[in-house]
Scaffold this active site. Structure first.
Site, PDB file in Angstrom:
ATOM      1  N   HIS A 327     -16.718  12.251 -28.447  1.00  0.00           N
ATOM      2  CA  HIS A 327     -15.522  12.475 -27.630  1.00  0.00           C
ATOM      3  C   HIS A 327     -15.503  11.632 -26.348  1.00  0.00           C
ATOM      4  O   HIS A 327     -14.466  11.465 -25.718  1.00  0.00           O
ATOM      5  CB  HIS A 327     -15.450  13.963 -27.261  1.00  0.00           C
ATOM      6  N   LYS A 410      12.611  25.147 -33.837  1.00  0.00           N
ATOM      7  CA  LYS A 410      13.555  24.226 -33.197  1.00  0.00           C
ATOM      8  C   LYS A 410      14.983  24.779 -33.285  1.00  0.00           C
ATOM      9  O   LYS A 410      15.760  24.666 -32.335  1.00  0.00           O
ATOM     10  CB  LYS A 410      13.496  22.845 -33.859  1.00  0.00           C
TER      11      LYS A 410
END
Length: 612
Positions: A327, A410
């Site tokens: 990472h 949505k």
């Protein structure tokens, strides 16, 4: 002339880097105001009053002085946080990074042309690797499209860290070696390292100036696979990368002292495009349950992973694939972009290679044989034992919620990311009867070398809504109004954080200035409410959206009594990945996921019943 014109107007991957704005320093007053709001859900009146006094004193005293010094620092740097963040969040950390810091996940090719099937891994692997190599060439030629928000370009610098990048352990601080160059910058390494049964091989991805083809890659992988399955296992040097960092740094120094050739071989692994991990295991994986495959990508065999490598491409023996990535050099969205590209290509070509079957006379892979002794072998065995013990403690649940997804949220004018974040808050509240401090990743890539900021999803508004959901006397309208207020608050925080107005990194900067100046740690950072609200990396819920594509991934929890909660959003489903530690009696990833799914349904019911 026309060709030249087309060439000059074509966007290049890194062309906007010089024109990106510098990372701003937020106002001290605003940051402290936001910080106070964020601790409220975790304090009683008396505790909050005390913290308020501490913050006031900080603002009028040492805080202002530190802030001025931070502004001074920002004048001379396009990103005042970059170096600090890399060191504090990654390179100075001494815990083993392979399991505690790395992220990873299975590829979703099983959902279309590559369902799990024994005996397919080498042929599929050659095609998979070839598509990854094509992406590497696109990056070299700067043809990977610039990511944008509307028409505004985002920082693309992290994409330089995807290939030929490796962390190198140090006694007190690690470093990152990056060997990648674009074509205009010069030569870049072109070899791949393959790890199989404790052994290490390398071969070149280029031959006579062009990429080797899947049939040619297949020949190389078959050679390695046969050799490793007919001869004794290697020493498994890779397992050392799973050790505590200082321990690994010492083991590495000792390994180099045994024979200078060992250093040459380590550098070959470090500079390789990627590490290709040939795993012997066959994790269960279907589009309805990725739990085992997800766990194997995060844990797996430590002798075939180079934990410090920015990209380990994992091949399981049943034709399932995944990745495991350090990472430190970049955030997950880089890997998401690559995975989405590869998956699209595999899908377009129906999982097959449709080109020439001709195999040129290319050199066979070279084995890197390390000089080892009893001490190194003992170190490897110890590293393996520790790693496997911790790996066995990890619980992973990766499941899709299939009743609805982005499309319906949505339609109801609800942001799908916020929808999931609030469902998680409600699920935790129902399970534990209290709120949990929560970290959600916001991207600051609108700015030069921007990485992340913290959105603290557990707000006063979210808690008020959770309480009303558990209150039988609360009307549906009240519950719905509370929910919409929590939505509005979260959406505003995400917008603020992405535009450089978050407060967590700002506070970190002030703390680091104090340390650099040799000043005592200001009281704001030693106040119990600082860590109780998540400060100093103490978030109970560590969460992130991995995007709106088919790509998924995960990390382990930030704290022992916490959860890692990653998710991706599709039109008709939400796919969640939850991690917890078995050894913590308080946590149960399976229960939390069930509660989250229940919360999804309750929230949608609320929207329908209260008729928005």
């Amino acid at each position: 002339m026309e060709n030249q014109l087309a060439k000059s107007t074509e966007e290049r991957t890194f062309q906007y880097q010089d024109s990106l704005p510098s990372l701003p320093v937020p106002s001290l007053e605003e940051s402290l105001k936001k910080y106070l709001e964020s601790v409220k859900p975790f304090a009683n009146e008396e505790e909050y009053k005390k913290t308020e006094e501490i913050v006031q004193k900080f603002q009028n005293g040492i805080g202002e002085k530190l802030h001025q010094k931070l502004l001074e620092r920002a004048k001379g740097k396009r990103n005042w946080l970059e170096e600090w963040w890399l060191n504090v969040a990654y390179l100075d950390v001494r815990t083993p990074s392979q399991l505690n810091v790395n992220f990873g996940g299975p590829a979703n090719h099983v959902e279309h042309f590559w369902p799990a099937k024994e005996g397919t891994h080498l042929e599929r692997g050659s095609i998979n690797l070839w598509h990854n190599l094509n992406y590497w060439q696109l990056l070299r030629k700067e043809k990977v499209p610039v990511e944008k928000v509307g028409n505004t370009p985002l920082d693309m610098s992290q994409f330089r860290m995807l290939f030929s990048t490796c962390k190198v352990p140090g006694i007190s601080r690690d470093s990152i070696m990056n060997y990648f160059r674009t074509e205009s910058e010069g030569c870049s390494p072109s070899h791949i390292a393959v790890l199989c049964r404790g052994r290490v091989f390398v071969f070149d991805a280029m031959h006579e100036g062009c990429l080797i083809t899947p049939p040619e890659i297949l020949r190389q992988l078959t050679y390695i696979h046969k050799k490793c399955h007919s001869e004794p296992d290697g020493p498994g040097i890779a397992a050392l990368t799973s050790e505590e960092r200082t321990q690994w740094a010492k083991a590495r120094e000792y390994l180099i002292s045994l024979n200078p050739e060992n250093l040459t071989m380590l550098e070959k692994i470090q500079s390789s495009l990627l590490v290709y991990s040939l795993e012997d295991s066959s994790p269960y994986a279907t589009s309805e349950d990725f739990s085992q495959a997800m766990k194997m990508c995060l844990t797996g065999d430590p002798t075939v992973r180079w934990g410090d490598k920015s990209f380990n491409l994992i091949s399981f023996s049943n034709g399932v694939f995944g990745s495991n990535c350090d990472h430190a050099p970049y955030d997950a969205m880089v890997m998401v972009n690559l995975n989405a590209y590869v998956d699209e290509k595999i899908f377009e070509n129906e999982g097959r290679w449709k080109g020439s079957e001709k195999v040129r006379d290319i050199p066979l892979p070279e084995e890197l044989v390390f000089t080892v002794d009893e001490k190194i072998l003992n170190d490897v065995n110890q590293a393996k034992a520790k790693y496997l013990k911790q790996a066995s403690d990890l619980q992973i649940v990766a499941r899709p919620f299939t009743l609805f997804g982005k499309k319906l949220t949505k339609e109801k004018k609800l942001h799908p990311d916020t929808f999931i974040q609030l469902a998680l808050q409600l699920a935790y509240y129902r399970l534990y009867g209290r709120p949990a401090c929560c970290y959600e990743t916001a991207s600051t890539r609108l700015f030069y070398h921007g990485r992340t900021e913290t959105v603290r999803s557990c707000t006063v508004e979210a808690v008020r809504w959770c309480q009303s959901m558990q209150d039988p006397s609360a009307s549906l309208l009240t519950q719905q109004q509370n929910m919409l207020q929590a939505f509005a608050k979260h959406n505003k925080m995400m917008k603020d954080c992405s535009s450089g107005k978050g407060f967590d990194r700002h506070l970190l900067g002030l703390l680091l200035i104090a340390k650099e100046e040799g000043l005592p740690v200001p009281e704001i950072f030693t106040d119990p409410l600082f860590s109780r609200s998540g400060g100093g990396g103490n978030f109970i819920l560590s969460t992130s959206l991995t995007g709106y594509l088919r790509v998924q991934g995960a990390v382990v929890p930030m704290v022992h009594n916490g959860y890692g909660f990653f998710y991706h959003i599709r039109n008709n489903r939400f796919v969640v990945v939850c991690s917890a530690w078995n050894s913590c009696p308080e946590t149960d990833a399976e229960k939390l996921v069930q509660m989250v799914f229940q919360a999804f349904c309750d929230m949608m019911k609320l929207m329908k019943l209260a008729q928005l």
